[in-house]
Design a protein around this motif. Sequence first.
Motif, PDB file in Angstrom:
ATOM      1  N   LEU A  17       0.818  -1.215   0.000  1.00  0.00           N
ATOM      2  CA  LEU A  17       0.000   0.000   0.000  1.00  0.00           C
ATOM      3  C   LEU A  17       0.850   1.262   0.000  1.00  0.00           C
ATOM      4  O   LEU A  17       0.470   2.269  -0.592  1.00  0.00           O
ATOM      5  N   LEU A  18       1.999   1.222   0.639  1.00  0.00           N
ATOM      6  CA  LEU A  18       2.877   2.387   0.654  1.00  0.00           C
ATOM      7  C   LEU A  18       3.576   2.603  -0.683  1.00  0.00           C
ATOM      8  O   LEU A  18       4.014   3.707  -0.979  1.00  0.00           O
ATOM      9  N   GLN A  19       3.688   1.571  -1.495  1.00  0.00           N
ATOM     10  CA  GLN A  19       4.352   1.683  -2.794  1.00  0.00           C
ATOM     11  C   GLN A  19       3.417   2.190  -3.893  1.00  0.00           C
ATOM     12  O   GLN A  19       3.875   2.518  -4.979  1.00  0.00           O
ATOM     13  N   LEU A  20       2.119   2.244  -3.646  1.00  0.00           N
ATOM     14  CA  LEU A  20       1.174   2.678  -4.665  1.00  0.00           C
ATOM     15  C   LEU A  20       1.330   4.164  -4.970  1.00  0.00           C
ATOM     16  O   LEU A  20       1.696   4.953  -4.106  1.00  0.00           O
ATOM     17  N   ASP A  21       1.033   4.517  -6.204  1.00  0.00           N
ATOM     18  CA  ASP A  21       1.114   5.909  -6.640  1.00  0.00           C
ATOM     19  C   ASP A  21      -0.259   6.551  -6.460  1.00  0.00           C
ATOM     20  O   ASP A  21      -1.211   6.188  -7.144  1.00  0.00           O
ATOM     21  N   TYR A  22      -0.368   7.484  -5.531  1.00  0.00           N
ATOM     22  CA  TYR A  22      -1.641   8.126  -5.234  1.00  0.00           C
ATOM     23  C   TYR A  22      -1.779   9.494  -5.903  1.00  0.00           C
ATOM     24  O   TYR A  22      -2.686  10.248  -5.580  1.00  0.00           O
ATOM     25  N   SER A  23      -0.906   9.798  -6.846  1.00  0.00           N
ATOM     26  CA  SER A  23      -0.986  11.085  -7.513  1.00  0.00           C
ATOM     27  C   SER A  23      -2.184  11.124  -8.468  1.00  0.00           C
ATOM     28  O   SER A  23      -2.594  10.103  -9.014  1.00  0.00           O
ATOM     29  N   LYS A  24      -2.712  12.298  -8.659  1.00  0.00           N
ATOM     30  CA  LYS A  24      -3.880  12.473  -9.515  1.00  0.00           C
ATOM     31  C   LYS A  24      -3.458  12.415 -10.985  1.00  0.00           C
ATOM     32  O   LYS A  24      -2.509  13.073 -11.388  1.00  0.00           O
ATOM     33  N   VAL A  25      -4.177  11.628 -11.745  1.00  0.00           N
ATOM     34  CA  VAL A  25      -3.894  11.504 -13.175  1.00  0.00           C
ATOM     35  C   VAL A  25      -4.693  12.568 -13.913  1.00  0.00           C
ATOM     36  O   VAL A  25      -5.890  12.736 -13.669  1.00  0.00           O
ATOM     37  N   GLU A  26      -4.030  13.291 -14.787  1.00  0.00           N
ATOM     38  CA  GLU A  26      -4.727  14.313 -15.567  1.00  0.00           C
ATOM     39  C   GLU A  26      -5.744  13.647 -16.482  1.00  0.00           C
ATOM     40  O   GLU A  26      -5.447  12.682 -17.162  1.00  0.00           O
ATOM     41  N   GLY A  27      -6.933  14.158 -16.491  1.00  0.00           N
ATOM     42  CA  GLY A  27      -7.994  13.599 -17.327  1.00  0.00           C
ATOM     43  C   GLY A  27      -8.828  12.566 -16.599  1.00  0.00           C
ATOM     44  O   GLY A  27     -10.025  12.568 -16.685  1.00  0.00           O
ATOM     45  N   GLY A  28      -8.184  11.688 -15.852  1.00  0.00           N
ATOM     46  CA  GLY A  28      -8.889  10.685 -15.089  1.00  0.00           C
ATOM     47  C   GLY A  28      -9.462   9.568 -15.934  1.00  0.00           C
ATOM     48  O   GLY A  28      -9.272   9.488 -17.143  1.00  0.00           O
ATOM     49  N   SER A  29     -10.171   8.683 -15.278  1.00  0.00           N
ATOM     50  CA  SER A  29     -10.702   7.512 -15.970  1.00  0.00           C
ATOM     51  C   SER A  29     -11.859   7.852 -16.897  1.00  0.00           C
ATOM     52  O   SER A  29     -12.095   7.151 -17.875  1.00  0.00           O
ATOM     53  N   TYR A  30     -12.582   8.931 -16.607  1.00  0.00           N
ATOM     54  CA  TYR A  30     -13.713   9.291 -17.465  1.00  0.00           C
ATOM     55  C   TYR A  30     -13.245   9.583 -18.883  1.00  0.00           C
ATOM     56  O   TYR A  30     -13.777   9.028 -19.850  1.00  0.00           O
ATOM     57  N   GLU A  31     -12.227  10.414 -19.023  1.00  0.00           N
ATOM     58  CA  GLU A  31     -11.724  10.731 -20.359  1.00  0.00           C
ATOM     59  C   GLU A  31     -11.114   9.513 -21.042  1.00  0.00           C
ATOM     60  O   GLU A  31     -11.214   9.348 -22.244  1.00  0.00           O
ATOM     61  N   TYR A  32     -10.479   8.664 -20.258  1.00  0.00           N
ATOM     62  CA  TYR A  32      -9.902   7.449 -20.841  1.00  0.00           C
ATOM     63  C   TYR A  32     -10.992   6.571 -21.443  1.00  0.00           C
ATOM     64  O   TYR A  32     -10.863   6.080 -22.561  1.00  0.00           O
ATOM     65  N   TYR A  33     -12.062   6.352 -20.699  1.00  0.00           N
ATOM     66  CA  TYR A  33     -13.127   5.485 -21.214  1.00  0.00           C
ATOM     67  C   TYR A  33     -13.876   6.123 -22.377  1.00  0.00           C
ATOM     68  O   TYR A  33     -14.316   5.417 -23.276  1.00  0.00           O
ATOM     69  N   ILE A  34     -14.010   7.424 -22.351  1.00  0.00           N
ATOM     70  CA  ILE A  34     -14.680   8.080 -23.473  1.00  0.00           C
ATOM     71  C   ILE A  34     -13.871   7.899 -24.757  1.00  0.00           C
ATOM     72  O   ILE A  34     -14.418   7.669 -25.825  1.00  0.00           O
ATOM     73  N   SER A  35     -12.558   7.960 -24.653  1.00  0.00           N
ATOM     74  CA  SER A  35     -11.729   7.870 -25.859  1.00  0.00           C
ATOM     75  C   SER A  35     -11.283   6.452 -26.212  1.00  0.00           C
ATOM     76  O   SER A  35     -10.901   6.202 -27.341  1.00  0.00           O
ATOM     77  N   HIS A  36     -11.334   5.503 -25.269  1.00  0.00           N
ATOM     78  CA  HIS A  36     -10.814   4.155 -25.529  1.00  0.00           C
ATOM     79  C   HIS A  36     -11.798   3.033 -25.212  1.00  0.00           C
ATOM     80  O   HIS A  36     -11.399   1.882 -25.115  1.00  0.00           O
ATOM     81  N   TRP A  37     -13.077   3.302 -25.053  1.00  0.00           N
ATOM     82  CA  TRP A  37     -13.996   2.268 -24.587  1.00  0.00           C
ATOM     83  C   TRP A  37     -14.195   1.154 -25.594  1.00  0.00           C
ATOM     84  O   TRP A  37     -14.594   0.042 -25.237  1.00  0.00           O
ATOM     85  N   GLN A  38     -13.881   1.374 -26.847  1.00  0.00           N
ATOM     86  CA  GLN A  38     -14.043   0.323 -27.848  1.00  0.00           C
ATOM     87  C   GLN A  38     -12.931  -0.722 -27.765  1.00  0.00           C
ATOM     88  O   GLN A  38     -13.059  -1.804 -28.316  1.00  0.00           O
ATOM     89  N   GLU A  39     -11.836  -0.431 -27.068  1.00  0.00           N
ATOM     90  CA  GLU A  39     -10.731  -1.375 -26.945  1.00  0.00           C
ATOM     91  C   GLU A  39     -11.099  -2.609 -26.135  1.00  0.00           C
ATOM     92  O   GLU A  39     -10.469  -3.652 -26.279  1.00  0.00           O
ATOM     93  N   VAL A  40     -12.097  -2.516 -25.281  1.00  0.00           N
ATOM     94  CA  VAL A  40     -12.487  -3.679 -24.491  1.00  0.00           C
ATOM     95  C   VAL A  40     -13.482  -4.566 -25.227  1.00  0.00           C
ATOM     96  O   VAL A  40     -13.930  -5.572 -24.697  1.00  0.00           O
ATOM     97  N   ASN A  41     -13.830  -4.202 -26.458  1.00  0.00           N
ATOM     98  CA  ASN A  41     -14.705  -4.994 -27.338  1.00  0.00           C
ATOM     99  C   ASN A  41     -16.096  -5.229 -26.757  1.00  0.00           C
ATOM    100  O   ASN A  41     -16.665  -6.298 -26.892  1.00  0.00           O
ATOM    101  N   ILE A  42     -16.622  -4.222 -26.061  1.00  0.00           N
ATOM    102  CA  ILE A  42     -17.985  -4.269 -25.553  1.00  0.00           C
ATOM    103  C   ILE A  42     -18.707  -3.059 -26.134  1.00  0.00           C
ATOM    104  O   ILE A  42     -18.224  -1.940 -26.030  1.00  0.00           O
ATOM    105  N   PRO A  43     -19.864  -3.268 -26.792  1.00  0.00           N
ATOM    106  CA  PRO A  43     -20.491  -2.182 -27.544  1.00  0.00           C
ATOM    107  C   PRO A  43     -21.074  -1.040 -26.712  1.00  0.00           C
ATOM    108  O   PRO A  43     -21.315   0.035 -27.226  1.00  0.00           O
ATOM    109  N   ASN A  44     -21.288  -1.225 -25.429  1.00  0.00           N
ATOM    110  CA  ASN A  44     -21.918  -0.216 -24.589  1.00  0.00           C
ATOM    111  C   ASN A  44     -20.888   0.350 -23.621  1.00  0.00           C
ATOM    112  O   ASN A  44     -20.160  -0.387 -22.961  1.00  0.00           O
ATOM    113  N   LEU A  45     -20.804   1.676 -23.503  1.00  0.00           N
ATOM    114  CA  LEU A  45     -19.812   2.318 -22.639  1.00  0.00           C
ATOM    115  C   LEU A  45     -20.013   1.938 -21.174  1.00  0.00           C
ATOM    116  O   LEU A  45     -19.050   1.627 -20.468  1.00  0.00           O
ATOM    117  N   VAL A  46     -21.238   1.935 -20.690  1.00  0.00           N
ATOM    118  CA  VAL A  46     -21.498   1.621 -19.283  1.00  0.00           C
ATOM    119  C   VAL A  46     -21.112   0.174 -18.981  1.00  0.00           C
ATOM    120  O   VAL A  46     -20.465  -0.125 -17.977  1.00  0.00           O
TER     121      VAL A  46
END
Length: 81
Positions: A17-46
């Motif tokens: 737990l002490l080795q984990l990186d707790y820094s904030k990622v720019e954009g976050g997971s929302y932007e990642y899923y909006i731009s890359h959600w087709q990579e998981v080969n599931i047709p629905n974003l949710v």
Amino acid sequence: MRRIVAALIVLSLAFTLLQLDYSKVEGGSYEYYISHWQEVNIPNLVTAILADWRAYDTLGEATLLFTAVIGFYLLLGGKKK
């Protein structure tokens, strides 16, 4: 012996737990899923979010709960004879 094993489990979990990186990622997971959600080969974003991210989250929670239960069991002395 059991207390040593339990202490090793607790220390390794704390070290992890002490080795984990707790820094904030720019954009976050929302932007990642909006731009890359087709990579998981599931047709629905949710469904892609639930199948991809939440599955790992649930697995982590189950692992943490299992580790805590086993640790307390070992600390309390296990099964009494």
